[in-house]
Design a protein around this motif. Structure first.
Motif, PDB file in Angstrom:
ATOM      1  N   LYS A   1      -6.390  61.664  -0.491  1.00  0.00           N
ATOM      2  CA  LYS A   1      -6.451  60.589  -1.117  1.00  0.00           C
ATOM      3  C   LYS A   1      -6.489  58.910  -1.235  1.00  0.00           C
ATOM      4  CE  LYS A   1      -3.368  63.976  -3.793  1.00  0.00           C
ATOM      5  NZ  LYS A   1      -1.906  63.621  -4.039  1.00  0.00           N
ATOM      6  N   THR A   2      -6.104  58.520   0.281  1.00  0.00           N
ATOM      7  CA  THR A   2      -5.584  56.989   1.326  1.00  0.00           C
ATOM      8  C   THR A   2      -7.360  56.744   1.190  1.00  0.00           C
ATOM      9  OG1 THR A   2      -3.708  57.027   0.913  1.00  0.00           O
ATOM     10  CG2 THR A   2      -5.187  55.413   2.388  1.00  0.00           C
TER      11      THR A   2
ATOM     12  N   ASP B   1     -10.901  48.999   6.634  1.00  0.00           N
ATOM     13  CA  ASP B   1      -9.496  49.698   6.790  1.00  0.00           C
ATOM     14  C   ASP B   1      -9.637  51.392   7.571  1.00  0.00           C
ATOM     15  OD1 ASP B   1      -8.557  47.019   6.583  1.00  0.00           O
ATOM     16  OD2 ASP B   1      -8.382  47.932   3.987  1.00  0.00           O
ATOM     17  N   ILE B   2     -10.660  52.239   7.589  1.00  0.00           N
ATOM     18  CA  ILE B   2     -10.897  53.443   7.146  1.00  0.00           C
ATOM     19  C   ILE B   2     -10.327  53.871   8.615  1.00  0.00           C
ATOM     20  CG2 ILE B   2     -11.768  55.514   7.037  1.00  0.00           C
ATOM     21  CD1 ILE B   2     -12.558  54.525   3.908  1.00  0.00           C
TER      22      ILE B   2
ATOM     23  N   SER C   1      -8.385  55.077  12.074  1.00  0.00           N
ATOM     24  CA  SER C   1      -8.466  56.220  12.117  1.00  0.00           C
ATOM     25  C   SER C   1      -8.817  56.414  13.843  1.00  0.00           C
ATOM     26  CB  SER C   1     -10.299  56.430  12.117  1.00  0.00           C
ATOM     27  OG  SER C   1     -11.302  55.868  13.431  1.00  0.00           O
ATOM     28  N   ALA C   2      -8.342  57.641  14.274  1.00  0.00           N
ATOM     29  CA  ALA C   2      -8.192  57.954  15.627  1.00  0.00           C
ATOM     30  C   ALA C   2      -9.098  57.892  16.886  1.00  0.00           C
ATOM     31  CB  ALA C   2      -8.055  59.721  15.532  1.00  0.00           C
TER      32      ALA C   2
ATOM     33  N   LEU D   1      -7.637  60.375  10.596  1.00  0.00           N
ATOM     34  CA  LEU D   1      -8.881  60.428  10.623  1.00  0.00           C
ATOM     35  C   LEU D   1      -9.768  60.927  12.036  1.00  0.00           C
ATOM     36  CD1 LEU D   1     -11.380  61.741   8.938  1.00  0.00           C
ATOM     37  CD2 LEU D   1     -11.485  59.122   9.022  1.00  0.00           C
ATOM     38  N   ALA D   2     -10.452  61.989  12.729  1.00  0.00           N
ATOM     39  CA  ALA D   2     -10.642  62.321  13.608  1.00  0.00           C
ATOM     40  C   ALA D   2     -12.722  62.818  13.665  1.00  0.00           C
ATOM     41  CB  ALA D   2     -10.226  63.168  14.488  1.00  0.00           C
ATOM     42  N   GLY D   3     -12.661  63.006  12.506  1.00  0.00           N
ATOM     43  CA  GLY D   3     -14.006  63.256  12.229  1.00  0.00           C
ATOM     44  C   GLY D   3     -13.801  63.615  10.298  1.00  0.00           C
TER      45      GLY D   3
END
Length: 138
Positions: A33-34, A46-47, A51-52, A125-127
């Motif tokens: 959602k974010t 920002d994303i 992320s990882a 987030l990794a992928g």
């Protein structure tokens, strides 16, 4: 030897409880959602920076922004997103969650696959993979 094997088995099972898996899935759903909110706002940096390491090692910021820019340009804003499947894996002390979502964008629907890893400060987030007809033909 049997005692050690029993200890190792108990230790490995303790790390992958259904409650922990459920919590990780819920945290990943919230992270999606974010992600969509940041995508809609054009906050690609920002994303990326949130992320990882696995994500940042696989693509640089310019390539990541190009991808999300194309998604935004060709599909519009993300709307309703429904979970299609989920998978939780516990490997080497790391929790990995994969969620496949059917997301309705302004101009088309898309199937998105998100891979998150559990970090100290939440799911990272990794992928990310997105499939949509509009991404190809528009």
């Amino acid at each position: 030897m049997r005692i050690m094997l029993a200890f190792l088995l108990a230790f490995s099972v303790a790390g992958c409880s259904p409650a922990e898996a459920g919590k990780s899935v819920e945290q990943s759903q919230q992270a999606i959602k974010t992600f969509h909110g940041e995508l809609n706002a054009g906050n690609f940096d920002d994303i990326y920076y949130g992320s990882a390491d696995e994500m940042q090692d696989s693509v640089d910021i310019v390539g990541f922004e190009e991808l999300l820019g194309a998604v935004q340009k060709k599909l519009g804003k993300a709307g309703k997103s429904e979970q299609q499947s989920w998978h939780v894996n516990f490997a080497n002390g790391t929790t990995i969650v994969t969620l496949t979502m059917q997301t309705t964008y302004d101009k088309d629907k898309a199937t998105e696959t998100f891979v998150y890893v559990k970090a100290k400060d939440g799911m990272k987030l990794a992928g990310y993979n997105i499939q949509s007809r509009a991404l190809i033909v528009n």
